[in-house]
Structures are given as structure tokens and as C-alpha cells.
Design a protein around this motif. Structure first.
Motif, PDB file in Angstrom:
ATOM      1  N   LEU A  74       0.820  -1.230   0.071  1.00 21.09           N
ATOM      2  CA  LEU A  74       0.004   0.052   0.086  1.00 21.09           C
ATOM      3  C   LEU A  74       0.916   1.328   0.050  1.00 21.09           C
ATOM      4  O   LEU A  74       0.272   2.026  -0.660  1.00 21.09           O
ATOM      5  CB  LEU A  74      -1.001   0.043   1.088  1.00 21.09           C
ATOM      6  CG  LEU A  74      -1.926  -1.170   1.247  1.00 21.09           C
ATOM      7  CD1 LEU A  74      -2.860  -1.111   2.422  1.00 21.09           C
ATOM      8  CD2 LEU A  74      -2.992  -1.149  -0.014  1.00 21.09           C
ATOM      9  N   ALA A  75       1.992   1.171   0.804  1.00 21.39           N
ATOM     10  CA  ALA A  75       2.691   2.401   0.867  1.00 21.39           C
ATOM     11  C   ALA A  75       3.556   2.790  -0.452  1.00 21.39           C
ATOM     12  O   ALA A  75       3.842   3.781  -0.889  1.00 21.39           O
ATOM     13  CB  ALA A  75       3.873   2.355   1.899  1.00 21.39           C
ATOM     14  N   ARG A  76       3.776   1.766  -1.336  1.00 16.46           N
ATOM     15  CA  ARG A  76       4.488   1.774  -2.628  1.00 16.46           C
ATOM     16  C   ARG A  76       3.507   2.517  -3.558  1.00 16.46           C
ATOM     17  O   ARG A  76       4.096   2.866  -4.500  1.00 16.46           O
ATOM     18  CB  ARG A  76       4.896   0.495  -3.094  1.00 16.46           C
ATOM     19  CG  ARG A  76       6.179  -0.056  -2.605  1.00 16.46           C
ATOM     20  CD  ARG A  76       6.772  -1.219  -3.140  1.00 16.46           C
ATOM     21  NE  ARG A  76       5.722  -2.422  -3.612  1.00 16.46           N
ATOM     22  CZ  ARG A  76       5.717  -3.498  -2.486  1.00 16.46           C
ATOM     23  NH1 ARG A  76       6.634  -3.564  -1.551  1.00 16.46           N
ATOM     24  NH2 ARG A  76       4.834  -4.283  -2.730  1.00 16.46           N
ATOM     25  N   THR A  77       2.311   2.625  -3.583  1.00  9.19           N
ATOM     26  CA  THR A  77       1.155   2.888  -4.269  1.00  9.19           C
ATOM     27  C   THR A  77       0.652   4.296  -3.796  1.00  9.19           C
ATOM     28  O   THR A  77      -0.017   4.484  -2.914  1.00  9.19           O
ATOM     29  CB  THR A  77      -0.036   1.929  -4.659  1.00  9.19           C
ATOM     30  OG1 THR A  77       0.791   0.778  -4.853  1.00  9.19           O
ATOM     31  CG2 THR A  77      -0.653   2.345  -5.894  1.00  9.19           C
ATOM     32  N   ALA A  78       0.917   5.371  -4.539  1.00 10.33           N
ATOM     33  CA  ALA A  78       0.348   6.770  -4.340  1.00 10.33           C
ATOM     34  C   ALA A  78      -0.623   7.003  -4.913  1.00 10.33           C
ATOM     35  O   ALA A  78      -1.083   6.099  -5.874  1.00 10.33           O
ATOM     36  CB  ALA A  78       1.424   7.877  -4.586  1.00 10.33           C
ATOM     37  N   GLY A  79      -1.620   8.056  -4.289  1.00  5.00           N
ATOM     38  CA  GLY A  79      -2.888   8.180  -5.088  1.00  5.00           C
ATOM     39  C   GLY A  79      -4.091   7.179  -4.783  1.00  5.00           C
ATOM     40  O   GLY A  79      -3.892   6.341  -4.034  1.00  5.00           O
ATOM     41  N   PRO A  80      -5.089   7.425  -5.649  1.00  4.50           N
ATOM     42  CA  PRO A  80      -6.326   6.402  -5.311  1.00  4.50           C
ATOM     43  C   PRO A  80      -5.850   4.965  -5.672  1.00  4.50           C
ATOM     44  O   PRO A  80      -5.112   4.666  -6.497  1.00  4.50           O
ATOM     45  CB  PRO A  80      -7.281   7.034  -6.399  1.00  4.50           C
ATOM     46  CG  PRO A  80      -6.872   8.324  -6.716  1.00  4.50           C
ATOM     47  CD  PRO A  80      -5.468   8.439  -6.583  1.00  4.50           C
ATOM     48  N   LEU A  81      -6.406   3.875  -4.816  1.00  5.52           N
ATOM     49  CA  LEU A  81      -5.951   2.602  -5.021  1.00  5.52           C
ATOM     50  C   LEU A  81      -7.079   1.710  -4.758  1.00  5.52           C
ATOM     51  O   LEU A  81      -7.814   2.037  -3.919  1.00  5.52           O
ATOM     52  CB  LEU A  81      -4.797   2.388  -4.022  1.00  5.52           C
ATOM     53  CG  LEU A  81      -4.473   0.914  -3.760  1.00  5.52           C
ATOM     54  CD1 LEU A  81      -3.711   0.497  -5.123  1.00  5.52           C
ATOM     55  CD2 LEU A  81      -3.643   0.815  -2.693  1.00  5.52           C
ATOM     56  N   VAL A  82      -7.293   0.813  -5.554  1.00  8.10           N
ATOM     57  CA  VAL A  82      -8.188   0.008  -5.711  1.00  8.10           C
ATOM     58  C   VAL A  82      -7.562  -1.344  -4.907  1.00  8.10           C
ATOM     59  O   VAL A  82      -6.424  -1.811  -5.501  1.00  8.10           O
ATOM     60  CB  VAL A  82      -8.708  -0.795  -7.039  1.00  8.10           C
ATOM     61  CG1 VAL A  82      -9.620  -2.026  -7.050  1.00  8.10           C
ATOM     62  CG2 VAL A  82      -9.599   0.525  -7.768  1.00  8.10           C
ATOM     63  N   LEU A  83      -8.342  -1.795  -3.817  1.00  6.47           N
ATOM     64  CA  LEU A  83      -7.711  -3.015  -3.067  1.00  6.47           C
ATOM     65  C   LEU A  83      -8.791  -4.133  -3.291  1.00  6.47           C
ATOM     66  O   LEU A  83      -9.882  -4.045  -2.817  1.00  6.47           O
ATOM     67  CB  LEU A  83      -7.415  -2.741  -1.494  1.00  6.47           C
ATOM     68  CG  LEU A  83      -6.983  -3.679  -0.715  1.00  6.47           C
ATOM     69  CD1 LEU A  83      -5.505  -4.427  -1.352  1.00  6.47           C
ATOM     70  CD2 LEU A  83      -6.792  -3.478   0.687  1.00  6.47           C
ATOM     71  N   ASP A  84      -8.183  -5.185  -4.065  1.00  6.22           N
ATOM     72  CA  ASP A  84      -9.144  -6.261  -4.370  1.00  6.22           C
ATOM     73  C   ASP A  84      -8.851  -7.477  -3.220  1.00  6.22           C
ATOM     74  O   ASP A  84      -7.850  -8.000  -3.263  1.00  6.22           O
ATOM     75  CB  ASP A  84      -8.830  -6.688  -5.943  1.00  6.22           C
ATOM     76  CG  ASP A  84      -9.738  -7.780  -6.365  1.00  6.22           C
ATOM     77  OD1 ASP A  84     -10.468  -8.600  -5.155  1.00  6.22           O
ATOM     78  OD2 ASP A  84      -9.617  -8.240  -7.369  1.00  6.22           O
ATOM     79  N   LEU A  85      -9.674  -7.650  -2.332  1.00  7.57           N
ATOM     80  CA  LEU A  85      -9.890  -8.522  -1.428  1.00  7.57           C
ATOM     81  C   LEU A  85     -10.714  -9.683  -1.700  1.00  7.57           C
ATOM     82  O   LEU A  85     -10.937 -10.662  -0.881  1.00  7.57           O
ATOM     83  CB  LEU A  85      -9.980  -8.065   0.075  1.00  7.57           C
ATOM     84  CG  LEU A  85      -9.412  -6.925   0.450  1.00  7.57           C
ATOM     85  CD1 LEU A  85      -9.918  -6.472   1.578  1.00  7.57           C
ATOM     86  CD2 LEU A  85      -7.696  -7.283   0.654  1.00  7.57           C
ATOM     87  N   THR A  86     -11.154  -9.903  -3.025  1.00  8.51           N
ATOM     88  CA  THR A  86     -12.143 -11.127  -3.215  1.00  8.51           C
ATOM     89  C   THR A  86     -11.556 -12.407  -3.083  1.00  8.51           C
ATOM     90  O   THR A  86     -12.212 -13.392  -2.944  1.00  8.51           O
ATOM     91  CB  THR A  86     -12.655 -11.020  -4.783  1.00  8.51           C
ATOM     92  OG1 THR A  86     -11.313 -10.949  -5.801  1.00  8.51           O
ATOM     93  CG2 THR A  86     -13.364  -9.788  -4.925  1.00  8.51           C
ATOM     94  N   GLY A  87      -9.993 -12.413  -3.179  1.00  5.55           N
ATOM     95  CA  GLY A  87      -9.409 -13.510  -2.923  1.00  5.55           C
ATOM     96  C   GLY A  87      -8.842 -13.935  -1.288  1.00  5.55           C
ATOM     97  O   GLY A  87      -8.069 -14.896  -1.208  1.00  5.55           O
TER      98      GLY A  87
END
Length: 97
Positions: free
Chosen positions: A37-50
Motif C-alpha cells: 500500500l505504501a508503494r502506491t500513491a494516489g487512489p488505489l483499488v484493493l481487491d480482497l475477493t481472494g
């Protein structure tokens, strides 16, 4: 012992960064998710379906990023996301459920 967790990074067709998690998120591997999460700046989609399990260590990693997260979650996680209050702090996406 570390619980199995696989994290992949890509971009959605609209250009939004996405991190996809597969496995279980607990205190043994929450640091890996925090780093992703820290490596990615700005809006982020976190896909937890798995993701089939998310404990308080995993939740604590998500809260600092709540304002920029769009969660796509496995319905099994709905109770923990709701009770913790995280569901109300992030935007949801029903397109991959």
C-alpha cells in the motif's frame, strides 16, 4: 510461521492502481500488505475477493489508507469490514463480486 498471502500489482483500464490480495491477512504478513500500500500513491483499488481471513493486524494496515481506498471484498469479509467501521470510510466496488 507466515500465513500464505500473494499480492499482485497492476492498473485497471481507467489507470487506477490496483493491489490484489489472495490468501489470509494476519499479523504474520500484514507488513507485506502495508509495504504494498505504501508503494502506491494516489487512489488505489484493493481487491480482497481472494482473501478468506482478515484479522485486526490486517485492518490496522488498511485504516491509514482508508481515504484513498476503493475496496472490492469477498462477502465473507463484510462483517469485519462493517463492524470495524472500515466499510464506511472507504468506497466500495461491486463490479467484481
Amino acid at each position: 510461521m507466515t500465513t500464505a498471502l500473494t499480492l499482485t500489482h497492476d492498473d485497471r483500464p481507467d489507470g487506477t492502481a490496483r493491489v490484489t490480495a489472495v490468501g489470509e491477512i494476519d499479523m504474520s504478513n500484514a507488513g507485506e500488505l502495508a509495504a504494498a500500500l505504501a508503494r502506491t500513491a494516489g487512489p488505489l483499488v484493493l481487491d480482497l475477493t481472494g482473501v478468506e481471513y482478515l484479522d485486526s493486524a490486517g485492518l490496522s494496515v488498511l485504516f491509514p489508507h482508508a481515504g484513498r481506498l476503493q475496496l472490492v471484498a469477498n462477502p465473507l469479509l463484510d462483517p469485519v469490514l462493517t463492524i470495524s467501521g472500515l466499510a464506511g470510510l472507504t468506497s466500495g466496488d461491486d463490479t467484481r463480486r
